[in-house]
Design a protein around this motif. Structure first.
Motif, mmCIF file in Angstrom:
data_model
loop_
_atom_site.group_PDB
_atom_site.id
_atom_site.type_symbol
_atom_site.label_atom_id
_atom_site.label_comp_id
_atom_site.label_asym_id
_atom_site.label_seq_id
_atom_site.Cartn_x
_atom_site.Cartn_y
_atom_site.Cartn_z
ATOM 1 N N PHE A 51 -6.002 21.535 12.256
ATOM 2 C CA PHE A 51 -6.034 21.632 13.716
ATOM 3 C C PHE A 51 -4.722 21.148 14.340
ATOM 4 O O PHE A 51 -4.685 20.777 15.512
ATOM 5 N N GLY A 52 -3.654 21.170 13.561
ATOM 6 C CA GLY A 52 -2.327 20.897 14.103
ATOM 7 C C GLY A 52 -1.909 19.446 14.102
ATOM 8 O O GLY A 52 -0.859 19.112 14.660
ATOM 9 N N GLY A 53 -2.706 18.559 13.466
ATOM 10 C CA GLY A 53 -2.369 17.145 13.469
ATOM 11 C C GLY A 53 -1.494 16.741 12.300
ATOM 12 O O GLY A 53 -1.207 17.542 11.402
ATOM 13 N N GLN A 54 -1.088 15.489 12.314
ATOM 14 C CA GLN A 54 -0.277 14.932 11.235
ATOM 15 C C GLN A 54 -1.117 14.574 10.002
ATOM 16 O O GLN A 54 -0.571 14.297 8.948
ATOM 17 N N GLY A 55 -2.436 14.541 10.175
ATOM 18 C CA GLY A 55 -3.286 14.074 9.087
ATOM 19 C C GLY A 55 -3.209 12.580 8.885
ATOM 20 O O GLY A 55 -3.781 12.032 7.943
ATOM 21 N N ALA A 56 -2.521 11.903 9.775
ATOM 22 C CA ALA A 56 -2.303 10.455 9.681
ATOM 23 C C ALA A 56 -1.734 9.958 11.004
ATOM 24 O O ALA A 56 -1.133 10.725 11.753
ATOM 25 N N PRO A 57 -1.912 8.667 11.291
ATOM 26 C CA PRO A 57 -2.830 7.767 10.590
ATOM 27 C C PRO A 57 -4.273 8.022 11.018
ATOM 28 O O PRO A 57 -4.525 8.431 12.151
ATOM 29 N N LEU A 58 -5.195 7.754 10.092
ATOM 30 C CA LEU A 58 -6.620 7.965 10.360
ATOM 31 C C LEU A 58 -7.367 6.669 10.660
ATOM 32 O O LEU A 58 -8.466 6.716 11.215
ATOM 33 N N VAL A 59 -6.793 5.530 10.295
ATOM 34 C CA VAL A 59 -7.521 4.269 10.495
ATOM 35 C C VAL A 59 -7.612 3.805 11.954
ATOM 36 O O VAL A 59 -8.467 2.972 12.264
ATOM 37 N N PRO A 60 -6.771 4.311 12.898
ATOM 38 C CA PRO A 60 -6.908 3.822 14.281
ATOM 39 C C PRO A 60 -8.304 3.980 14.873
ATOM 40 O O PRO A 60 -8.732 3.136 15.679
ATOM 41 N N ALA A 61 -9.044 5.033 14.512
ATOM 42 C CA ALA A 61 -10.400 5.193 15.045
ATOM 43 C C ALA A 61 -11.286 4.040 14.596
ATOM 44 O O ALA A 61 -12.127 3.539 15.353
ATOM 45 N N PHE A 62 -11.094 3.606 13.356
ATOM 46 C CA PHE A 62 -11.838 2.462 12.815
ATOM 47 C C PHE A 62 -11.400 1.179 13.512
ATOM 48 O O PHE A 62 -12.235 0.348 13.896
ATOM 49 N N HIS A 63 -10.105 1.011 13.686
ATOM 50 C CA HIS A 63 -9.596 -0.164 14.411
ATOM 51 C C HIS A 63 -10.155 -0.233 15.826
ATOM 52 O O HIS A 63 -10.499 -1.310 16.321
ATOM 53 N N GLN A 64 -10.241 0.920 16.467
ATOM 54 C CA GLN A 64 -10.768 0.958 17.833
ATOM 55 C C GLN A 64 -12.194 0.437 17.872
ATOM 56 O O GLN A 64 -12.556 -0.352 18.768
ATOM 57 N N GLN A 65 -13.006 0.850 16.915
ATOM 58 C CA GLN A 65 -14.395 0.394 16.903
ATOM 59 C C GLN A 65 -14.492 -1.105 16.665
ATOM 60 O O GLN A 65 -15.331 -1.786 17.263
ATOM 61 N N LEU A 66 -13.634 -1.635 15.796
ATOM 62 C CA LEU A 66 -13.732 -3.034 15.415
ATOM 63 C C LEU A 66 -13.094 -3.993 16.413
ATOM 64 O O LEU A 66 -13.600 -5.099 16.624
ATOM 65 N N PHE A 67 -11.963 -3.612 17.001
ATOM 66 C CA PHE A 67 -11.109 -4.599 17.657
ATOM 67 C C PHE A 67 -10.847 -4.381 19.143
ATOM 68 O O PHE A 67 -10.141 -5.179 19.756
ATOM 69 N N SER A 68 -11.381 -3.329 19.732
ATOM 70 C CA SER A 68 -11.135 -3.118 21.164
ATOM 71 C C SER A 68 -11.681 -4.281 21.972
ATOM 72 O O SER A 68 -12.790 -4.766 21.728
#
Length: 371
Positions: free
Chosen positions: A138-155
């Motif tokens: 879908f045109g992305g870099q394929g990375a980084p992928l962990v920010p979505a996880f960080h958002q859930q944990l640390f926002s």
């Protein structure tokens, strides 16, 4: 709550990080972990491929098979260590071993090896793998992928937070209240320091930065390294061993006479300065009166020199590790891919288009049933 196993073999290729977690839509709990070593000959064969030495399809296929076996063995070792039956695990989520990442080529691609069919067959557990290519489709870099996880944990609505992972490559997730998440690879992490000490002292890494601390930063070399064009690119961006490797370093060392320990000290400074420059820039782009907090994870969190320099360079920031916020800094990425495996099986998106540059949210990964 469902149990998952996450597997991560990063750019440092130190071994396989295997974690056992329990989670639902809102919570994730680390139940156990195991560091499974990578055979030296396998690591060397992978390094040869990553820095562009000639190879062939047979060698690539054999590496894919050997890594699949290695990851399966890591899962079984973790199950034995935690006395957990395979039947209790919903799925294994395997990142695989990245051997090339080229999101900006005319035909963008990323390649992770480690046959998930072998993992599923040898463990008897459904396996989710190949997480990056759907985002790239879908045109992305394929990375980084962990920010979505960080958002859930640390926002936190009251804190400007940056989550910094220092693996072989360093990447940051910027969590500013009421702003879209930002995430990208800042550049090199431990990779060049590991390669340099292995070349000169035959050690896999510079424990407690002892060798770097015995040297002195060479300003001319540091200036050369900071001229790398990648550093001035705008996000979304990602990089890896195909750029930052020993041949790249040797190009910057050409014509210079520097003691090996001074090169090591300069590489540590290079990692710290490039990270600090990007963290400061994110604060300039999102000014407010909230406190600033940098949470560090990954192997670099154990490097006292880099941690000290980040504290010195970022005087307006509280610099600490994710352990201080309840998440094990050594197992963050493996936990993140376990979480992505959970989201894949439940039909939930795993990418953040504002981070990767993809045109849409999408589920990530392919599912390999155990039977």
């Amino acid at each position: 709550m469902e149990k998952y196993i996450g597997l991560m073999s990063g750019t440092s290729m130190d071994g396989v990080d295997a974690v056992l977690v329990e989670m639902n839509d809102h919570n994730i709990k680390l139940l156990g972990n195991h560091d499974y070593p990578m055979p030296k000959d396998l690591k060397q064969a992978l390094l040869d491929v990553c820095i562009g030495q000639s190879t062939n399809l047979q060698q690539i296929g054999e590496l894919d098979h050997r890594l699949g076996q290695l990851f399966a063995d890591a899962v079984n070792a973790l199950l034995e260590k935690t006395q957990t039956p395979a039947s209790a695990i919903k799925a294994v989520a395997s990142h695989g071993q990245t051997v090339f990442h080229a999101p900006d080529s005319p035909y963008p691609f990323t390649m992770q090896l480690g046959d998930a069919n072998i993992i599923a067959a040898k463990t008897g557990i459904t396996t989710v793998a190949d997480f990056r290519r759907k985002d790239m489709a879908f045109g992305g870099q394929g990375a980084p992928l962990v920010p979505a996880f960080h958002q859930q944990l640390f926002s936190d609505k009251n804190i400007n937070r940056v989550i910094l992972n220092i693996g072989g490559i360093s990447n940051i997730t910027v969590l500013t209240p009421n702003k879209p998440v930002i995430g990208f690879d800042t550049g090199v992490g431990n990779m060049l320091m590991d390669a340099w000490i292995n070349l000169h002292l035959q050690q896999s890494y510079d424990k407690n930065a002892q060798w770097a601390l015995s040297g002195t930063v060479n300003v001319e070399l540091l200036t050369n390294l900071l001229s790398e064009p990648y550093l001035s690119l705008s996000a979304p961006k990602s990089t890896g061993r195909e750029l930052f490797n020993l041949p790249w370093l040797e190009q910057h060392l050409a014509g210079l006479t520097i003691k090996p320990e001074d090169v090591q000290a300069t590489l540590a400074e290079y990692t710290a300065v490039t990270i600090a420059n990007d963290v400061r820039q994110t604060a300039q782009d999102t000014p407010n009166n909230m406190p600033n907090e940098l949470l560090v994870c990954g192997g670099g969190a154990h490097n006292p020199l880099i941690m000290r320099r980040l504290t010195q360079l970022l005087t307006d920031w509280t610099v600490t590790t994710t352990n201080e916020r309840g998440v094990d800094s050594d197992n963050m990425e493996a936990m993140a891919f376990a979480w992505l495996g959970y989201r894949t099986l439940h039909g939930l998106s795993g990418n953040l288009p504002e981070v990767t540059g993809a045109s849409r949210l999408t589920t990530l990964g392919a599912i390999y049933p155990a039977q």
